[in-house]
Scaffold this motif. Structure first.
Motif, PDB file in Angstrom:
ATOM      1  N   ASN A   3       1.382   1.936 -13.949  1.00 39.93           N
ATOM      2  CA  ASN A   3       1.962   1.093 -12.895  1.00 39.93           C
ATOM      3  C   ASN A   3       2.202   1.908 -11.629  1.00 39.93           C
ATOM      4  OD1 ASN A   3       2.119  -1.237 -14.530  1.00 39.93           O
ATOM      5  ND2 ASN A   3       3.992  -0.463 -15.471  1.00 39.93           N
ATOM      6  N   PRO A   4       2.128   1.258 -10.446  1.00 38.14           N
ATOM      7  CA  PRO A   4       2.400   1.980  -9.192  1.00 38.14           C
ATOM      8  C   PRO A   4       3.856   2.426  -9.128  1.00 38.14           C
ATOM      9  CG  PRO A   4       1.431  -0.210  -8.792  1.00 38.14           C
ATOM     10  CD  PRO A   4       1.797  -0.154 -10.225  1.00 38.14           C
ATOM     11  N   ILE A   5       4.080   3.568  -8.485  1.00 39.28           N
ATOM     12  CA  ILE A   5       5.462   4.001  -8.236  1.00 39.28           C
ATOM     13  C   ILE A   5       6.050   3.198  -7.062  1.00 39.28           C
ATOM     14  CG2 ILE A   5       4.756   5.922  -6.711  1.00 39.28           C
ATOM     15  CD1 ILE A   5       7.076   7.556  -7.831  1.00 39.28           C
ATOM     16  N   LEU A   6       5.164   2.811  -6.126  1.00 40.43           N
ATOM     17  CA  LEU A   6       5.593   2.066  -4.942  1.00 40.43           C
ATOM     18  C   LEU A   6       4.568   0.967  -4.643  1.00 40.43           C
ATOM     19  CD1 LEU A   6       7.827   2.221  -2.662  1.00 40.43           C
ATOM     20  CD2 LEU A   6       6.126   3.451  -1.304  1.00 40.43           C
ATOM     21  N   GLN A   7       5.078  -0.248  -4.455  1.00 36.46           N
ATOM     22  CA  GLN A   7       4.208  -1.370  -4.087  1.00 36.46           C
ATOM     23  C   GLN A   7       4.697  -1.979  -2.775  1.00 36.46           C
ATOM     24  OE1 GLN A   7       4.861  -3.189  -8.117  1.00 36.46           O
ATOM     25  NE2 GLN A   7       2.789  -3.947  -7.784  1.00 36.46           N
ATOM     26  N   ILE A   8       3.783  -2.160  -1.864  1.00 38.49           N
ATOM     27  CA  ILE A   8       4.085  -2.803  -0.580  1.00 38.49           C
ATOM     28  C   ILE A   8       3.262  -4.074  -0.527  1.00 38.49           C
ATOM     29  CG2 ILE A   8       3.841  -2.591   1.933  1.00 38.49           C
ATOM     30  CD1 ILE A   8       4.097   0.620   0.317  1.00 38.49           C
ATOM     31  N   GLN A   9       3.923  -5.207  -0.347  1.00 41.70           N
ATOM     32  CA  GLN A   9       3.217  -6.487  -0.382  1.00 41.70           C
ATOM     33  C   GLN A   9       3.441  -7.286   0.897  1.00 41.70           C
ATOM     34  OE1 GLN A   9       4.343  -8.545  -3.989  1.00 41.70           O
ATOM     35  NE2 GLN A   9       3.277  -7.103  -5.319  1.00 41.70           N
ATOM     36  N   ASN A  10       2.344  -7.568   1.597  1.00 40.71           N
ATOM     37  CA  ASN A  10       2.332  -8.465   2.772  1.00 40.71           C
ATOM     38  C   ASN A  10       3.398  -8.123   3.803  1.00 40.71           C
ATOM     39  OD1 ASN A  10       1.968 -10.522   0.067  1.00 40.71           O
ATOM     40  ND2 ASN A  10       0.253 -10.331   1.496  1.00 40.71           N
ATOM     41  N   LEU A  11       3.444  -6.827   4.161  1.00 41.10           N
ATOM     42  CA  LEU A  11       4.465  -6.340   5.096  1.00 41.10           C
ATOM     43  C   LEU A  11       4.099  -6.679   6.541  1.00 41.10           C
ATOM     44  CD1 LEU A  11       6.920  -4.624   4.124  1.00 41.10           C
ATOM     45  CD2 LEU A  11       5.820  -2.669   5.158  1.00 41.10           C
ATOM     46  N   HIS A  12       5.045  -7.281   7.245  1.00 38.67           N
ATOM     47  CA  HIS A  12       4.896  -7.566   8.678  1.00 38.67           C
ATOM     48  C   HIS A  12       6.085  -6.945   9.408  1.00 38.67           C
ATOM     49  CE1 HIS A  12       1.695 -10.739   8.579  1.00 38.67           C
ATOM     50  NE2 HIS A  12       2.079 -10.767   7.319  1.00 38.67           N
ATOM     51  N   TYR A  13       5.813  -6.382  10.581  1.00 37.68           N
ATOM     52  CA  TYR A  13       6.914  -5.847  11.400  1.00 37.68           C
ATOM     53  C   TYR A  13       6.573  -5.982  12.879  1.00 37.68           C
ATOM     54  CZ  TYR A  13      10.632  -2.895  13.190  1.00 37.68           C
ATOM     55  OH  TYR A  13      11.730  -2.457  13.867  1.00 37.68           O
ATOM     56  N   CYS A  14       7.502  -6.574  13.633  1.00 36.52           N
ATOM     57  CA  CYS A  14       7.350  -6.698  15.094  1.00 36.52           C
ATOM     58  C   CYS A  14       8.491  -5.957  15.773  1.00 36.52           C
ATOM     59  CB  CYS A  14       7.405  -8.166  15.523  1.00 36.52           C
ATOM     60  SG  CYS A  14       5.908  -9.065  15.152  1.00 36.52           S
ATOM     61  N   TYR A  15       8.190  -5.289  16.872  1.00 41.35           N
ATOM     62  CA  TYR A  15       9.245  -4.667  17.678  1.00 41.35           C
ATOM     63  C   TYR A  15       9.944  -5.724  18.529  1.00 41.35           C
ATOM     64  CZ  TYR A  15       7.865  -0.010  16.234  1.00 41.35           C
ATOM     65  OH  TYR A  15       7.613   1.105  15.479  1.00 41.35           O
ATOM     66  N   GLY A  16      11.090  -5.332  19.104  1.00 42.77           N
ATOM     67  CA  GLY A  16      11.901  -6.263  19.886  1.00 42.77           C
ATOM     68  C   GLY A  16      11.161  -6.913  21.045  1.00 42.77           C
ATOM     69  N   ASN A  17      10.146  -6.215  21.568  1.00 41.31           N
ATOM     70  CA  ASN A  17       9.380  -6.770  22.700  1.00 41.31           C
ATOM     71  C   ASN A  17       8.312  -7.773  22.251  1.00 41.31           C
ATOM     72  OD1 ASN A  17       7.468  -5.142  21.508  1.00 41.31           O
ATOM     73  ND2 ASN A  17       7.255  -3.721  23.232  1.00 41.31           N
ATOM     74  N   GLY A  18       8.290  -8.054  20.931  1.00 45.14           N
ATOM     75  CA  GLY A  18       7.340  -9.049  20.415  1.00 45.14           C
ATOM     76  C   GLY A  18       6.015  -8.458  19.980  1.00 45.14           C
ATOM     77  N   GLY A  61       7.593  -9.758   3.910  1.00 42.05           N
ATOM     78  CA  GLY A  61       6.997  -8.888   2.902  1.00 42.05           C
ATOM     79  C   GLY A  61       8.029  -8.296   1.964  1.00 42.05           C
ATOM     80  N   GLN A  62       7.550  -7.605   0.959  1.00 38.40           N
ATOM     81  CA  GLN A  62       8.417  -7.071  -0.085  1.00 38.40           C
ATOM     82  C   GLN A  62       7.966  -5.675  -0.489  1.00 38.40           C
ATOM     83  OE1 GLN A  62      11.185  -8.941  -1.956  1.00 38.40           O
ATOM     84  NE2 GLN A  62      11.487  -6.732  -2.066  1.00 38.40           N
ATOM     85  N   ILE A  63       8.961  -4.827  -0.775  1.00 42.36           N
ATOM     86  CA  ILE A  63       8.688  -3.483  -1.286  1.00 42.36           C
ATOM     87  C   ILE A  63       9.275  -3.375  -2.689  1.00 42.36           C
ATOM     88  CG2 ILE A  63       9.142  -1.014  -0.970  1.00 42.36           C
ATOM     89  CD1 ILE A  63       9.259  -1.527   2.052  1.00 42.36           C
ATOM     90  N   PHE A  64       8.469  -2.843  -3.617  1.00 41.51           N
ATOM     91  CA  PHE A  64       8.925  -2.617  -4.990  1.00 41.51           C
ATOM     92  C   PHE A  64       8.897  -1.123  -5.262  1.00 41.51           C
ATOM     93  CE2 PHE A  64       7.154  -6.825  -4.853  1.00 41.51           C
ATOM     94  CZ  PHE A  64       7.926  -7.599  -5.708  1.00 41.51           C
ATOM     95  N   TYR A  65       9.998  -0.591  -5.784  1.00 40.57           N
ATOM     96  CA  TYR A  65      10.038   0.804  -6.199  1.00 40.57           C
ATOM     97  C   TYR A  65      10.168   0.845  -7.717  1.00 40.57           C
ATOM     98  CZ  TYR A  65      11.291   5.647  -6.779  1.00 40.57           C
ATOM     99  OH  TYR A  65      11.288   6.957  -7.212  1.00 40.57           O
ATOM    100  N   ARG A  66       9.183   1.415  -8.374  1.00 45.74           N
ATOM    101  CA  ARG A  66       9.109   1.433  -9.845  1.00 45.74           C
ATOM    102  C   ARG A  66       9.341   0.032 -10.422  1.00 45.74           C
ATOM    103  NH1 ARG A  66       7.991   6.045 -12.068  1.00 45.74           N
ATOM    104  NH2 ARG A  66       8.474   8.040 -11.078  1.00 45.74           N
TER     105      ARG A  66
END
Length: 276
Positions: A3-18, A61-66
């Motif tokens: 199994n992955p130690i770290l899973q990143i799923q469908n992560l989105h990030y916008c800065y304050g300026n859009g 999005g979601q982050i899974f650790y172990r």
């Protein structure tokens, strides 16, 4: 498959300026991997790192650790186990002595004083800077500060270590020292992600290469696979490593037969030439 130690799923990030910095990033990271994260400035690498260890909060999005989803309640667990060594050590160093600096993280874990001191001494010995323990870190050289900032993370016993442009500003001797430390950490099973513009380093060090472009992952594979994909290189403003170019040149001039045995170091190239 493990199994992955770290899973990143469908992560989105916008800065304050859009401005969108990360767009639908999904990634599985396995224990002990040596991963190079590459891409031009502004591609999203640093923002990805800061989301990954909980400094920034993704919009979606979601982050899974172990296997455990990360939320407000267990965010400390993520930060404890994923350490970042920043490009500029001065941005990381806050204490008045090296001893206090390296002890800051373990103290925040509310560990007993004896264990904190034990971890600090261990980390300082590991980075060969025990003699600096009573010195103010801001008066150290660039290479020495880098050692202190890595000792910070070692004292935390982080399972995943992120290095953001670790060789930036280092002279060749200190860059070599850093590479030796990375090999040592790798041999101990640490999982490492390193962002860098040094394609020659990526080629000889990484097992896996992830390419960012405009907030998206456009390639994920072995360095050899990706460096052979000229379309990806063009899109991400990357160039082939020197040793790959030299090998292709020697093959092109019939000095070597093309066995697809691409050397990653000068010593490997020497072996290839000696076995003609």
């Amino acid at each position: 498959m493990k199994n992955p130690i770290l899973q990143i799923q469908n992560l989105h990030y916008c800065y304050g300026n859009g401005k969108t910095a990360l767009n639908d990033i999904s990634l599985d990271i396995y224990e002990g991997e040596k991963i190079a994260v590459v891409g031009s400035n502004g591609a999203g690498k640093s923002t990805f790192f800061l989301n990954t260890n909980g400094v920034l909060k993704p919009d979606e999005g979601q982050i899974f650790y172990r296997g455990t989803p990360i939320n407000k309640k267990n965010l400390k667990e993520l930060r404890k186990n994923i350490g970042i060594v920043f490009q500029d050590a001065d941005n990381q160093i806050i204490a008045s002595t090296v001893l206090a600096e390296v002890g800051f993280g373990p103290m925040n874990l509310k560990l007993p004083k004896e264990e904190v001191l034990e971890r600090v001494e261990e980390a300082l010995k590991y980075m060969n800077i025990l003699e600096f323990k009573d010195r103010p870190p801001h008066y150290l050289s660039g290479g020495e500060k880098k050692r202190v900032s890595i000792a910070d993370i070692i004292a935390m016993k982080s399972e995943i270590i992120i290095f953001d442009e670790p060789t930036a500003g280092l002279d060749p001797l200190n860059a070599e020292m850093l590479e030796e430390v990375l090999e040592k950490l790798s041999s101990e099973g640490k999982t490492m992600l390193i962002s860098t513009h040094d394609v020659d380093f990526v080629y000889r060090w990484a097992e896996r290469m992830i390419v960012f472009n405009q907030g998206e992952i456009i390639a994920d594979g072995t360095p050899l696979e990706i460096f052979q994909d000229l379309e990806i290189l063009k899109q991400a403003n990357l160039k082939q490593p020197i040793l790959m170019q030299v090998y292709d040149l020697l093959v092109g001039h019939s000095v070597l037969r093309d066995k697809q045995l691409y050397p990653t170091t000068v010593y490997e190239l020497q072996e290839v030439i000696e076995n003609i």
